[in-house]
Design a protein around this motif. Structure first.
Motif, PDB file in Angstrom:
ATOM      1  N   SER A 146     -61.154 -33.063  39.166  1.00 43.78           N
ATOM      2  CA  SER A 146     -63.089 -32.964  39.521  1.00 43.78           C
ATOM      3  C   SER A 146     -63.281 -33.908  40.749  1.00 43.78           C
ATOM      4  O   SER A 146     -63.894 -33.436  41.372  1.00 43.78           O
ATOM      5  CB  SER A 146     -63.427 -33.705  38.264  1.00 43.78           C
ATOM      6  OG  SER A 146     -63.188 -32.457  37.608  1.00 43.78           O
TER       7      SER A 146
ATOM      8  N   LEU B  39     -64.978 -31.543  43.190  1.00 40.11           N
ATOM      9  CA  LEU B  39     -67.080 -31.471  43.669  1.00 40.11           C
ATOM     10  C   LEU B  39     -67.372 -32.140  44.247  1.00 40.11           C
ATOM     11  O   LEU B  39     -68.356 -30.838  44.988  1.00 40.11           O
ATOM     12  CB  LEU B  39     -66.929 -32.450  42.074  1.00 40.11           C
ATOM     13  CG  LEU B  39     -66.477 -32.245  40.849  1.00 40.11           C
ATOM     14  CD1 LEU B  39     -66.879 -33.009  39.488  1.00 40.11           C
ATOM     15  CD2 LEU B  39     -67.951 -30.778  40.764  1.00 40.11           C
TER      16      LEU B  39
ATOM     17  N   GLN C 101     -70.517 -28.638  39.132  1.00 44.26           N
ATOM     18  CA  GLN C 101     -70.166 -28.714  38.136  1.00 44.26           C
ATOM     19  C   GLN C 101     -69.603 -27.344  37.354  1.00 44.26           C
ATOM     20  O   GLN C 101     -68.768 -26.932  36.877  1.00 44.26           O
ATOM     21  CB  GLN C 101     -70.362 -29.534  37.275  1.00 44.26           C
ATOM     22  CG  GLN C 101     -70.011 -31.421  37.950  1.00 44.26           C
ATOM     23  CD  GLN C 101     -70.830 -32.306  37.109  1.00 44.26           C
ATOM     24  OE1 GLN C 101     -71.845 -31.710  36.006  1.00 44.26           O
ATOM     25  NE2 GLN C 101     -70.295 -33.623  36.139  1.00 44.26           N
TER      26      GLN C 101
END
Length: 210
Positions: A147, A151, A172
């Motif tokens: 992540s 992101l 997300q």
């Protein structure tokens, strides 16, 4: 004493300890990491071990433990490097005409890059997420790291006039959805199902940006 003596002494001695932070030491670390990363891309994570990594790197396991904190640290660094390759592929695909693309169009390019990337790369990164789910205490960073790497790229796809929180929320959503599609494909799910789901994501992004 030859320049190779420190490695044969398996990291013992102050001279060798000081050498790790030198330009030569850093170059050696990068070389070892690249070799281990290439092995993972071909052979996957299922039977990864320090012994296997040492064979791939052409070094002893004690040399690896000098340059990396642990087997888990080495694995995490190699997975990070593979994700960087994936992100680089996506950015290269995005480069042409990027300024004219909508958010949905940018995500479509990213999805096609993921869908068509080399099978070995996709398999390893899916396995890394699986390990994070199977043993979060030991491998949780493999999931959190994903992540943290993905992101910022997805946030950069969002329209510049959006607020920071809105960009992060949409990024997300995109990440979770694309991750679900890649897992669906990895476990033998019907490709048509993933494509239909992706089409729905594109419609949602078009509405979000309208």
């Amino acid at each position: 004493m030859s320049s190779e003596t420190p490695e044969r002494q398996d990291g013992q001695g102050a001279g060798y300890r000081r050498s790790a932070g030198s330009a030569r030491g850093q170059a050696r670390r990068r070389e070892l990491l690249e070799r281990v990363t290439d092995d993972l891309a071909v052979n996957g994570l299922v039977d990864f071990s320090l012994r296997r990594a040492a064979r791939a790197a052409g070094a002893t396991h004690k040399v690896l433990l000098y340059h990396f904190d642990s087997a888990e640290d080495l694995l995490g660094q190699a997975v990070f490097t593979l994700r960087e390759r994936r992100i680089g592929n996506a950015m290269a695909a995005m480069a042409e005409g990027a300024e004219r693309r909508t958010l949905a169009e940018r995500v479509r390019v990213a999805w096609h890059t993921l869908r068509d990337e080399e099978p070995g790369l996709q398999r390893v990164l899916d396995q890394a997420i699986g390990l994070a789910m199977y043993d979060p205490a030991r491998y949780g960073d493999l999931g959190h790291g994903a992540s943290a790497q993905y992101l910022p790229l997805l946030v950069s796809y969002c329209p510049p006039h959006w607020t920071g929180p809105r960009k992060l929320e949409v990024a997300q959503m995109i990440l979770a959805t694309l991750r679900g599609f890649t897992v669906h494909r990895a476990i033998g799910g019907e490709p048509e199902g993933a494509e239909a789901g992706f089409a729905a994501l594109v419609r949602a992004l078009d509405r979000e940006e309208a």
